[in-house]
Enzyme design. Structure first.
Site, PDB file in Angstrom:
ATOM      1  N   LYS A 195       0.836  -0.777  -0.138  1.00 43.90           N
ATOM      2  CA  LYS A 195       0.225   0.114  -0.067  1.00 43.90           C
ATOM      3  C   LYS A 195       1.017   1.728  -0.104  1.00 43.90           C
ATOM      4  O   LYS A 195       1.744   1.326   0.704  1.00 43.90           O
ATOM      5  CB  LYS A 195      -0.798  -0.163   1.161  1.00 43.90           C
ATOM      6  CG  LYS A 195      -1.995   1.299   1.214  1.00 43.90           C
ATOM      7  CD  LYS A 195      -2.534   1.213   2.641  1.00 43.90           C
ATOM      8  CE  LYS A 195      -4.144   2.392   2.500  1.00 43.90           C
ATOM      9  NZ  LYS A 195      -4.559   2.289   3.755  1.00 43.90           N
ATOM     10  N   LYS A 248      -2.235  -1.650  -3.933  1.00 47.28           N
ATOM     11  CA  LYS A 248      -3.251  -0.481  -4.021  1.00 47.28           C
ATOM     12  C   LYS A 248      -2.151   1.243  -3.922  1.00 47.28           C
ATOM     13  O   LYS A 248      -1.034   1.228  -3.444  1.00 47.28           O
ATOM     14  CB  LYS A 248      -3.511  -0.124  -2.519  1.00 47.28           C
ATOM     15  CG  LYS A 248      -4.759   0.965  -2.276  1.00 47.28           C
ATOM     16  CD  LYS A 248      -5.262   0.714  -0.917  1.00 47.28           C
ATOM     17  CE  LYS A 248      -5.553   1.853  -0.779  1.00 47.28           C
ATOM     18  NZ  LYS A 248      -6.132   1.982   0.516  1.00 47.28           N
TER      19      LYS A 248
HETATM   20  C1  PBG Z   1      -7.519   3.028   5.713  1.00 45.25           C
HETATM   21  C2  PBG Z   1      -8.038   3.493   4.461  1.00 45.25           C
HETATM   22  C3  PBG Z   1      -7.618   4.595   2.851  1.00 45.25           C
HETATM   23  C4  PBG Z   1      -8.306   4.181   1.944  1.00 45.25           C
HETATM   24  C5  PBG Z   1      -8.689   2.489   1.675  1.00 45.25           C
HETATM   25  N1  PBG Z   1      -8.254   2.343   3.691  1.00 45.25           N
HETATM   26  C6  PBG Z   1      -6.974   5.546   3.358  1.00 45.25           C
HETATM   27  C7  PBG Z   1      -5.738   5.784   3.798  1.00 45.25           C
HETATM   28  O1  PBG Z   1      -5.117   4.991   3.613  1.00 45.25           O
HETATM   29  O2  PBG Z   1      -5.292   6.891   3.940  1.00 45.25           O
HETATM   30  C8  PBG Z   1      -8.150   4.657   0.553  1.00 45.25           C
HETATM   31  C9  PBG Z   1      -9.357   4.152  -0.173  1.00 45.25           C
HETATM   32  C10 PBG Z   1      -9.606   4.939  -0.976  1.00 45.25           C
HETATM   33  O3  PBG Z   1      -8.837   6.002  -1.691  1.00 45.25           O
HETATM   34  O4  PBG Z   1     -10.224   4.491  -2.313  1.00 45.25           O
HETATM   35  N2  PBG Z   1      -5.384   2.964   5.662  1.00 45.25           N
END
Ligand code: PBG
Length: 325
Positions: A195, A248
């Site tokens: 991520k 992601k």
């Molecule tokens: C929680 C999380 C996030 C997203 C999914 N789970 C936000 C982040 O990490 O700031 C982002 C999902 C999206 O942008 O559609 N940590």
């Protein structure tokens, strides 16, 4: 094979030829719909930057989830917006927390739908970080227990799968352990393994009200410049017991999906995040491109890169297009 002996256009001349040699096929089976759950009744707050998406109270989550299921979508991913935030994210692992309540109701009222829960602390902490804050740093090891408690409480509420998105080191093992020791050995973990610290999450943070109050997430989420590191991150989560690993965002990271596909033999999920959705919606609204076509092309590209499943805010619209084919 060289021209004129080989003419690639021979097999492009009509749709039947094209169908016969098509290498990648997107199916409704590949789609997962993310949803945002809030306290209350009859709530349906539109999210400005994500047309067609809402903060929904449980009754409306049920309606939306049924609609998705009836279109053939196999799974939803739940995010929660709690009433109360504090330093230790206590409502993330409360028995009557927003996600726990929503899952309990969904599992009762909607059959044949996989309910996945996002496991993170950022929506539940008053500072908006994904872990426990010590001074001005995010304390990795102190966060693990809270994440494991959150995942366990989701499983106890009936979640079919838990998906840790916090990016703390070692959390998959901690969660696997907590699940196994409490009778949830059969609950799979979809780990947000690679991520990235991405500006593509911007609309989501508005939707989930989870933007960090100070600093950013660069000390725990990955540097967009790295892909070897993604292989290490993913391998680590596999060792720790992840059942599905995720990359992601998706569109700007197709090379990472493809690389991970070559290295790992577990199912791969790609999260086509909020910013990817909003960009397409905005350009479509301006009339600068054809949103539907870009949606389908993007989804097929993510699958071509190696993803088995795609978390996408387009899930319902794409399911509709796929049905037409
Ligand atoms: C929680 C999380 C996030 C997203 C999914 N789970 C936000 C982040 O990490 O700031 C982002 C999902 C999206 O942008 O559609 N940590």
């Amino acid at each position: 094979m060289l021209f004129p002996d080989y003419r690639p256009r021979r097999l492009r001349q009509n749709e039947n030829f094209r169908r016969m040699i098509r290498e990648t096929r997107l199916s409704v089976d590949n789609l997962i719909l993310p949803m945002f759950s809030v306290e209350g009744k009859g709530v349906r707050n539109p999210i400005d930057s994500m047309p067609g998406h809402y903060q929904l109270s449980v009754d409306n989550v049920v309606k939306e989830a049924k609609a998705a299921r009836d279109m053939g979508i196999p799974a939803v991913m739940l995010f929660g917006l709690p009433d109360r935030k504090d330093a230790l994210a206590t409502s993330a692992y409360a028995k009557d927390g927003i996600v726990q309540k929503t899952v309990r109701t969904l599992k009762k009222k909607v059959k044949d739908l996989v309910v996945i829960t996002d496991v993170c602390l950022c929506e539940y902490t008053d500072h908006g970080h994904c872990g426990v804050v010590e001074g001005d740093t995010i304390d990795n090891d102190a966060s693990l227990d809270l994440l494991a408690r959150t995942a366990l409480s989701h499983a106890q509420a009936g979640a079919d799968m838990v998906a840790p998105s916090d990016m703390m080191d070692g959390r998959v093992a901690e969660i696997r352990d907590a699940l196994d020791q409490n009778g949830f050995a059969s609950t799979p973990i979809m780990s947000y393994a690679a991520k990235y610290c991405s500006a593509f999450y911007y609309p989501f943070r508005q939707a989930a009200e989870s933007a960090p109050k100070f600093g950013d997430r660069r000390t725990y989420q990955m540097d967009p410049a790295n892909s070897l590191e993604a292989v290490r991150e993913v391998a680590m989560d596999v060792e720790e017991g992840a059942d599905i690993i995720m990359v992601k965002p998706a569109l700007a990271y197709l090379d990472v999906i493809s690389r991970v596909r070559e290295e790992i033999d577990l199912p791969i999920a790609a999260y086509s995040v909020s910013g990817e959705f909003s960009m397409i919606k905005a350009a479509d609204k301006l009339g600068w491109l054809d949103g539907k076509k870009i949606m389908m092309e993007s989804l097929v590209a993510i699958k071509r890169a190696g993803a088995d499943m795609i978390l996408t805010y387009f899930a319902k619209e794409a399911a509709k297009e796929l049905r037409k084919d």
